[in-house]
Design a protein around this motif. Structure first.
Motif, PDB file in Angstrom:
ATOM      1  N   ALA A  38       0.913  -1.075   0.117  1.00  0.00           N
ATOM      2  CA  ALA A  38       0.045   0.085   0.230  1.00  0.00           C
ATOM      3  C   ALA A  38       1.084   1.253  -0.207  1.00  0.00           C
ATOM      4  N   LEU A  39       0.979   1.895  -0.989  1.00  0.00           N
ATOM      5  CA  LEU A  39       1.533   3.175  -1.143  1.00  0.00           C
ATOM      6  C   LEU A  39       0.474   4.491  -1.025  1.00  0.00           C
ATOM      7  N   GLY A  40       0.053   4.523   0.375  1.00  0.00           N
ATOM      8  CA  GLY A  40      -0.546   5.746   0.589  1.00  0.00           C
ATOM      9  C   GLY A  40       0.139   6.588   1.373  1.00  0.00           C
ATOM     10  N   SER A  41      -0.530   7.299   2.477  1.00  0.00           N
ATOM     11  CA  SER A  41       0.547   7.933   3.477  1.00  0.00           C
ATOM     12  C   SER A  41       1.699   7.532   4.104  1.00  0.00           C
ATOM     13  N   GLY A 101       3.813   8.259   1.166  1.00  0.00           N
ATOM     14  CA  GLY A 101       3.225   9.141   0.326  1.00  0.00           C
ATOM     15  C   GLY A 101       3.374  10.707   1.255  1.00  0.00           C
ATOM     16  N   ALA A 102       3.147  10.387   2.438  1.00  0.00           N
ATOM     17  CA  ALA A 102       3.226  11.870   3.342  1.00  0.00           C
ATOM     18  C   ALA A 102       4.670  12.451   3.197  1.00  0.00           C
ATOM     19  N   VAL A 103       5.592  11.509   3.036  1.00  0.00           N
ATOM     20  CA  VAL A 103       7.189  12.194   2.893  1.00  0.00           C
ATOM     21  C   VAL A 103       7.069  12.932   1.354  1.00  0.00           C
ATOM     22  N   LEU A 104       6.561  12.102   0.581  1.00  0.00           N
ATOM     23  CA  LEU A 104       6.674  13.000  -0.870  1.00  0.00           C
ATOM     24  C   LEU A 104       5.742  14.274  -0.929  1.00  0.00           C
ATOM     25  N   LEU A 105       4.456  14.229  -0.114  1.00  0.00           N
ATOM     26  CA  LEU A 105       3.968  15.755  -0.005  1.00  0.00           C
ATOM     27  C   LEU A 105       4.666  16.540   0.719  1.00  0.00           C
ATOM     28  N   GLY A 106       5.442  16.184   1.719  1.00  0.00           N
ATOM     29  CA  GLY A 106       6.147  16.897   2.644  1.00  0.00           C
ATOM     30  C   GLY A 106       7.356  17.655   1.891  1.00  0.00           C
ATOM     31  N   LEU A 157       6.596  15.854 -11.725  1.00  0.00           N
ATOM     32  CA  LEU A 157       7.907  15.226 -11.174  1.00  0.00           C
ATOM     33  C   LEU A 157       7.718  13.773 -11.948  1.00  0.00           C
ATOM     34  N   THR A 158       6.497  13.251 -11.686  1.00  0.00           N
ATOM     35  CA  THR A 158       6.471  11.849 -12.211  1.00  0.00           C
ATOM     36  C   THR A 158       6.530  11.687 -13.741  1.00  0.00           C
ATOM     37  N   ALA A 159       6.308  12.575 -14.353  1.00  0.00           N
ATOM     38  CA  ALA A 159       6.362  12.690 -15.897  1.00  0.00           C
ATOM     39  C   ALA A 159       7.821  12.553 -16.291  1.00  0.00           C
ATOM     40  N   VAL A 191      -1.892  -0.943  -4.202  1.00  0.00           N
ATOM     41  CA  VAL A 191      -2.791  -0.274  -3.968  1.00  0.00           C
ATOM     42  C   VAL A 191      -2.528   1.128  -3.266  1.00  0.00           C
ATOM     43  N   GLY A 192      -3.277   2.378  -3.507  1.00  0.00           N
ATOM     44  CA  GLY A 192      -2.978   3.578  -2.747  1.00  0.00           C
ATOM     45  C   GLY A 192      -2.562   4.606  -3.812  1.00  0.00           C
ATOM     46  N   GLY A 193      -2.557   5.647  -3.235  1.00  0.00           N
ATOM     47  CA  GLY A 193      -2.193   6.891  -4.257  1.00  0.00           C
ATOM     48  C   GLY A 193      -1.029   6.684  -5.134  1.00  0.00           C
ATOM     49  N   GLY A 194      -0.122   6.026  -4.542  1.00  0.00           N
ATOM     50  CA  GLY A 194       1.264   5.763  -5.465  1.00  0.00           C
ATOM     51  C   GLY A 194       1.165   4.597  -6.676  1.00  0.00           C
ATOM     52  N   ALA A 195       0.427   3.957  -6.369  1.00  0.00           N
ATOM     53  CA  ALA A 195       0.081   2.984  -7.399  1.00  0.00           C
ATOM     54  C   ALA A 195      -0.054   3.356  -8.857  1.00  0.00           C
ATOM     55  N   ALA A 196      -0.371   4.502  -9.143  1.00  0.00           N
ATOM     56  CA  ALA A 196      -0.821   5.004 -10.408  1.00  0.00           C
ATOM     57  C   ALA A 196       0.484   5.592 -11.024  1.00  0.00           C
ATOM     58  N   ASN A 197       1.710   5.723 -10.268  1.00  0.00           N
ATOM     59  CA  ASN A 197       2.976   6.211 -10.973  1.00  0.00           C
ATOM     60  C   ASN A 197       3.508   5.024 -11.582  1.00  0.00           C
ATOM     61  N   ALA A 198       3.593   5.081 -12.997  1.00  0.00           N
ATOM     62  CA  ALA A 198       4.326   4.068 -13.727  1.00  0.00           C
ATOM     63  C   ALA A 198       5.769   4.179 -13.441  1.00  0.00           C
ATOM     64  N   GLY A 199       6.251   5.074 -13.468  1.00  0.00           N
ATOM     65  CA  GLY A 199       7.874   5.235 -13.298  1.00  0.00           C
ATOM     66  C   GLY A 199       8.339   4.683 -12.052  1.00  0.00           C
ATOM     67  N   TRP A 200       7.675   4.827 -10.771  1.00  0.00           N
ATOM     68  CA  TRP A 200       7.677   4.429  -9.614  1.00  0.00           C
ATOM     69  C   TRP A 200       7.747   2.868  -9.470  1.00  0.00           C
ATOM     70  N   THR A 201       6.715   2.397 -10.254  1.00  0.00           N
ATOM     71  CA  THR A 201       6.211   1.127 -10.353  1.00  0.00           C
ATOM     72  C   THR A 201       7.377   0.295 -11.195  1.00  0.00           C
TER      73      THR A 201
HETATM   74  P1  ADP Z   1      -4.057   7.416   2.452  1.00  0.00           P
HETATM   75  O1  ADP Z   1      -5.425   6.851   2.100  1.00  0.00           O
HETATM   76  O2  ADP Z   1      -3.081   6.509   3.251  1.00  0.00           O
HETATM   77  O3  ADP Z   1      -4.046   8.999   3.005  1.00  0.00           O
HETATM   78  P2  ADP Z   1      -3.936   7.351  -0.489  1.00  0.00           P
HETATM   79  O4  ADP Z   1      -3.844   5.830  -0.953  1.00  0.00           O
HETATM   80  O5  ADP Z   1      -4.941   8.228  -0.775  1.00  0.00           O
HETATM   81  O6  ADP Z   1      -3.388   7.537   0.851  1.00  0.00           O
HETATM   82  O7  ADP Z   1      -2.624   7.935  -1.230  1.00  0.00           O
HETATM   83  C1  ADP Z   1      -2.265   9.432  -0.962  1.00  0.00           C
HETATM   84  C2  ADP Z   1      -1.004   9.595  -1.483  1.00  0.00           C
HETATM   85  O8  ADP Z   1      -0.561   9.332  -2.632  1.00  0.00           O
HETATM   86  C3  ADP Z   1      -0.256  10.946  -1.064  1.00  0.00           C
HETATM   87  O9  ADP Z   1       0.461  10.866   0.000  1.00  0.00           O
HETATM   88  C4  ADP Z   1       0.811  11.085  -2.078  1.00  0.00           C
HETATM   89  O10 ADP Z   1       1.959  11.621  -1.767  1.00  0.00           O
HETATM   90  C5  ADP Z   1       0.757   9.982  -3.068  1.00  0.00           C
HETATM   91  N1  ADP Z   1       0.702  10.228  -4.543  1.00  0.00           N
HETATM   92  C6  ADP Z   1      -0.250  10.840  -5.217  1.00  0.00           C
HETATM   93  N2  ADP Z   1       0.100  10.892  -6.450  1.00  0.00           N
HETATM   94  C7  ADP Z   1       1.404  10.550  -6.488  1.00  0.00           C
HETATM   95  C8  ADP Z   1       2.376  10.068  -7.559  1.00  0.00           C
HETATM   96  N3  ADP Z   1       2.073  10.727  -8.755  1.00  0.00           N
HETATM   97  N4  ADP Z   1       3.386   9.432  -7.201  1.00  0.00           N
HETATM   98  C9  ADP Z   1       3.572   9.170  -6.065  1.00  0.00           C
HETATM   99  N5  ADP Z   1       2.734   9.253  -5.129  1.00  0.00           N
HETATM  100  C10 ADP Z   1       1.761   9.724  -5.521  1.00  0.00           C
END
Ligand code: ADP
Length: 427
Positions: A242-245, A283-288, A298-300, A376-386
Motif C-alpha cells: 500500500a503506497l498511501g500516506s 506518500g506523506a514524505v513525498l507531499l512534505g 515530477l512523475t512525468a 494499492v493507494g495513491g502511489g500505485a498509479a505512478n508508472a515510473g515508480w512502479t
Molecule cells: P491514504 O489513504 O493513506 O491517505 P492514498 O492511498 O489516498 O493515501 O494516497 C495518497 C498518497 O498518494 C499521498 O500521500 C501522495 O503522496 C501519493 N501520491 C499521489 N500522487 C502520486 C504520484 N504521482 N506519485 C507518487 N505518489 C503519489
C-alpha cells in the motif's frame, strides 16, 4: 443479469461501504454512506443508520433477494460494550484511543506472551477491560461483531482477525487464561470463529433492513485483511504494497510470524497467515518534500532506466518502525542534487529500497518467499515508480481486482473462509 449472491460490508472510521458480488465473484455494485451528517463516528447507532442507508441505496439499484452470504469487516481495535438486549452501552472505544488507567496495560504486559498483539500502550484488550466496568455490560464486541450481531439478532460471535488485538488465539480459536487474568471475564467474550465461517441466518433487524430470509451472516475480519483480500491476492507468497500516506507491506505466508518490535503480527486467513509491517516512509514524505501540486510533473520526468545512484532513506523526521525498528533512526536525504527531478527519483528509489528490504525482512523472519506484488493507494498509479520498484523487487507485479475493503469482505463470505486458501496454481 447475474444475481447478487454475496454482500460485503466495510465499517470504516468515516463511513460504511457495501459491495454485492455475483456467484463468480464479479462486483455488481458498490455504494456507501458517510457518518458525517448522521452523527458522531463513535456512536454505534450511527454505524447502524449508515448501514441502513447503504442497503437502501443498493436496493434502489438491484435486488438483494438472492443474497446468500453477508460478511462484514470493521476497524481493527474499535470496541463496543453491550447490554443483555444487545444495545450498545455508551460510545464505542475507538481504535486510536488509549486505556485511561495505565495499570491495565501494565498488567497485560506482565502476563501476555511476548508476541501478543494485545500488548502495548494502545492495547485494545486494556480498553476492553475498562469498557467491561460500565454498568450493565454483558459482552464486549468489536465493531464488525456488533453490526453482524444486529443483523443476526444474536451477539455471541467474533472472528479470529478482530479478536487478535483483544488476546484471542488465532490457532486454537480460544481466549487464553491470561485474558481473564487481565480483567476480562470469560462470560463477556464472544466465541471466536474462523473468518468467513457461516454463523447463522439473518434475524428480524436484518430482514427489516432488506436482507432476504435465506441470507446467512458469516464471521468477518478486520479492515486491513479485507483490503488485502479485495486485491485478489490468494496464494502463499502473494503480497500487497500500500503506497498511501505510509508504505505498508502485507504478505500471505504459510508460516506465522510475530515480531512486535516491528509491528508484525499474524492474521489468520484461510489456512494461512497475513504478515506485514508499516514504514514511516511513503506518500506523506513525498507531499512534505515536493507538495501535492508538483507530483504529476515530477512523475512525468522519471527515468527508471537511469538510476540516480543516490542512497536515500526518505523520512520527514527521525524514527522508523519497519523494516528497522528504531525511534532514533535518521532520515538520509543527502547529497541533494540541483535538479529536483533527480532528487524526486532518488527519493522514490529510496522508498523502493525500503519496500524490498521490508519483504526481505519478512522472509528472514521465516515467512513464505515473495512470489508476486499487487499495489494499492495513491502511489500505485505512478508508472515510473512502479518500474523502479519492479526492478528492485524482481517478482511479477499483478493488477489489483479492487481496492474496496467491502469487496474483500464479500469475497470472504462467497468462499466461506476459503478465500486465500484456494489451491496454489502453477506459477
Ligand atoms: P491514504 O489513504 O493513506 O491517505 P492514498 O492511498 O489516498 O493515501 O494516497 C495518497 C498518497 O498518494 C499521498 O500521500 C501522495 O503522496 C501519493 N501520491 C499521489 N500522487 C502520486 C504520484 N504521482 N506519485 C507518487 N505518489 C503519489
Amino acid at each position: 443479469d447475474a444475481a447478487a449472491v454475496a454482500l460485503g460490508i466495510d465499517l470504516g472510521t468515516s463511513g460504511v461501504r457495501a459491495a454485492v458480488l455475483d456467484g463468480a465473484g464479479n462486483v455488481l455494485a458498490v455504494t456507501g454512506t458517510r457518518f458525517a451528517g448522521l452523527g458522531a463516528a463513535d456512536a454505534p447507532s450511527v454505524w447502524w443508520r449508515a448501514l441502513a442507508h447503504t442497503l437502501d441505496a443498493l436496493q434502489a439499484r438491484l435486488s438483494l433477494g438472492d443474497v446468500r452470504s453477508v460478511t462484514l469487516d470493521g476497524t481493527s481495535g474499535t470496541l463496543v460494550a453491550i447490554d443483555a438486549a444487545g444495545a450498545a452501552i455508551g460510545p464505542a472505544s475507538m481504535y486510536h484511543a488509549r486505556a485511561a488507567d495505565d495499570a491495565v496495560p501494565a498488567r497485560i504486559a506482565a502476563i501476555a506472551p511476548p508476541g501478543s498483539a494485545a500488548r502495548g500502550v494502545g492495547s485494545p484488550l486494556a480498553r476492553a477491560v475498562e469498557l467491561a466496568r460500565r454498568p450493565g455490560v454483558r459482552a464486549i464486541l468489536h465493531q464488525a461483531d456488533w453490526i453482524a450481531g444486529r443483523l443476526r439478532g444474536r451477539f455471541d460471535a467474533t472472528d479470529a482477525n478482530n479478536a487478535l488485538k483483544t488476546g484471542g488465539d488465532p490457532d486454537t480459536l480460544a481466549w487464553p487464561d491470561w485474558v481473564a487474568e487481565a480483567g476480562l471475564a470469560p462470560a463477556l467474550l464472544p466465541a471466536i470463529h474462523l473468518p468467513g465461517a457461516a454463523l447463522g441466518p439473518v434475524g428480524a433487524e436484518g430482514l427489516a433492513a432488506g436482507l432476504p430470509p435465506g441470507a446467512v451472516v458469516h464471521a468477518g475480519t478486520t479492515d486491513g485483511c479485507a483490503s488485502f483480500l479485495a486485491t485478489g491476492a490468494d496464494r502463499a507468497g502473494d503480497a500487497v504494497t500500500a503506497l498511501g500516506s505510509t508504505l505498508v507491506v502485507k504478505l500471505l505466508s504459510d508460516v506465522r510470524i510475530d515480531a512486535p518490535p516491528y509491528g508484525i503480527y499474524s492474521h489468520r486467513i484461510g489456512g494461512r497467515y497475513l504478515v506485514g509491517g508499516a514504514s514511516n516512509s511513503g506518500g506523506a514524505v513525498l507531499l512534505g518534500l515536493f507538495g501535492v501540486d508538483r507530483l504529476a510533473a515530477l512523475t512525468a520526468g522519471l527515468r527508471p532506466d537511469m538510476p540516480t545512484g543516490l542512497d536515500y532513506y526518505p523520512l520527514l523526521r527521525a524514527g522508523e518502525r519497519f523494516p528497522v525498528s528504531d525511534p532514533a533512526f535518521q532520515p538520509r536525504l543527502e547529497p541533494r542534487p540541483a535538479d529536483d527531478g533527480v532528487f524526486f527519483q532518488g527519493v522514490l528509489e529510496g522508498m523502493a529500497m525500503i519496500e524490498a528490504t521490508g519483504y526481505a525482512r519478512l522472509e528472514q523472519l521465516g515467512a513464505t518467499a515473495l512470489r508476486s506484488v499487487r499495489t494499492v493507494g495513491g502511489g500505485a498509479a505512478n508508472a515510473g515508480w512502479t518500474a523502479l520498484r519492479q526492478a528492485r523487487i524482481g517478482v511479477p507485479f499483478l493488477p489489483s481486482r479492487s481496492e474496496d475493503a467491502c469487496v474483500g469482505a464479500a469475497f470472504l463470505g462467497l468462499y466461506g473462509g476459503a478465500a486465500a486458501r484456494l489451491p496454489d496454481q502453477a506459477a
